[in-house]
Design a protein around this motif. Structure first.
Motif, PDB file in Angstrom:
ATOM      1  N   ARG A 198       2.913  -9.088  -1.638  1.00 35.35           N
ATOM      2  CA  ARG A 198       2.224  -7.847  -2.025  1.00 35.35           C
ATOM      3  C   ARG A 198       0.795  -8.114  -2.497  1.00 35.35           C
ATOM      4  NH1 ARG A 198       6.853  -6.261  -6.072  1.00 35.35           N
ATOM      5  NH2 ARG A 198       7.090  -8.531  -5.885  1.00 35.35           N
ATOM      6  N   SER A 251      -0.520  -1.154  -8.395  1.00 34.76           N
ATOM      7  CA  SER A 251      -0.808  -1.526  -7.009  1.00 34.76           C
ATOM      8  C   SER A 251      -0.722  -0.321  -6.085  1.00 34.76           C
ATOM      9  CB  SER A 251       0.174  -2.608  -6.548  1.00 34.76           C
ATOM     10  OG  SER A 251      -0.027  -3.809  -7.268  1.00 34.76           O
ATOM     11  N   SER A 252       0.266   0.540  -6.296  1.00 34.43           N
ATOM     12  CA  SER A 252       0.402   1.716  -5.432  1.00 34.43           C
ATOM     13  C   SER A 252      -0.767   2.671  -5.625  1.00 34.43           C
ATOM     14  CB  SER A 252       1.730   2.429  -5.695  1.00 34.43           C
ATOM     15  OG  SER A 252       1.811   2.847  -7.050  1.00 34.43           O
ATOM     16  N   GLN A 276      -3.555   3.755  -2.712  1.00 36.34           N
ATOM     17  CA  GLN A 276      -3.901   5.145  -2.436  1.00 36.34           C
ATOM     18  C   GLN A 276      -5.408   5.348  -2.478  1.00 36.34           C
ATOM     19  OE1 GLN A 276      -1.651   7.717  -5.030  1.00 36.34           O
ATOM     20  NE2 GLN A 276       0.322   6.974  -4.272  1.00 36.34           N
TER      21      GLN A 276
END
Length: 268
Positions: A85, A125-126, A130
């Motif tokens: 990731r 991280s998400s 975005q």
């Protein structure tokens, strides 16, 4: 993934130069997921190796005497381990706060602050992925639309740009929240994307339940950096991570040709 890389930079001048000095950031970084198998730099003149303030491997190239061409060729093979990731295994010697300092290229304008307020929800991280997606939607990839002096705000207002503009805009947005973010220059196995094999992306500092450290994000592709990314240098922006920069004396008008080839190979 093992990548075979060849990068040629050729400057031509309409009249002879008396003196050239160039700073080269053209050697892949030493990092635990990235192993240099072979690397060679071919230039005329004299080269002096050193590490810059950000820990990048650099060379100072000096060419004296009359010359009307400067040719720089680097080539070699690098073995890159996939990242989980985008998470880097080292935090580096510098405090992450070093990368909260804005620059001319990454200064947040009111336009950028409004964009960040809309698209940067948090520092997970998400959330950061975005933001990358929003930047790709707001600044279409268009080769030749901008130059190395284009600021993050210029690119956002134009609505077009390349990987370095995406990286600068991402950094500028993160600066509105004091999130440490650094510019990364390097190479990419572009596959079928059609984007240049010289590439730029970002590392951003995250603090999550199971990880605290740098996460590497390819803003142009709105995803994590992978084993297709070879890292040359990290810094605050393009100016401080440029593969080649310098000054000259004489030379008249300058023309520049750059050729980069990145080929994936089977690991041994």
């Amino acid at each position: 993934m093992r990548l075979a890389i060849r990068h040629e930079t050729l400057y031509r001048y309409t009249s002879p130069l008396a003196y050239t000095i160039q700073q080269l950031r053209l050697t892949p970084r030493v990092e635990s997921h990235q192993h240099l198998l072979s690397w060679h730099i071919d230039t005329s003149g004299q080269r002096h190796a050193f590490a810059d303030a950000f820990g990048n491997l650099c060379h100072m190239l000096t060419i004296t005497g009359k010359h009307d061409v400067v040719r720089i060729v680097v080539a070699g093979e690098v073995d890159i381990t996939p990242l989980d990731r985008g998470r880097l295994l080292e935090n580096g010697a510098l405090s992450p706060l070093v990368f909260t300092v804005t620059t001319r290229l990454t200064e947040p304008s009111e336009h950028i602050r409004a964009f960040a307020a809309q698209h940067l929800r948090g520092n997970s991280s998400s959330d950061l992925l975005q933001l990358a997606e929003a930047i790709c939607g707001a600044v279409m990839y268009q080769s030749g639309a901008t130059g190395v002096t284009t600021t993050a705000n210029d690119a956002l207002q134009l609505g077009q740009g390349v990987c370095q503009d995406h990286a600068h805009l991402f950094i500028a947005c993160c600066h509105t929240r004091c999130i440490p973010t650094r510019y990364v220059s390097g190479y990419i196995d572009s596959g079928s994307t059609g984007h240049a094999e010289s590439h730029a992306w970002v590392d951003v500092w995250v603090e999550e339940n199971d990880f605290t450290g740098w996460v590497s994000i390819d803003v142009t592709h709105a995803g994590y950096a992978s084993d297709a990314h070879c890292r040359l240098a990290v810094a605050r922006d393009y100016d401080s991570a440029a593969p080649v920069s310098g000054v000259r004396r004489g030379g008249g008008e300058e023309s520049l040709d750059v050729s980069v080839k990145v080929v994936p190979m089977l690991s041994q």
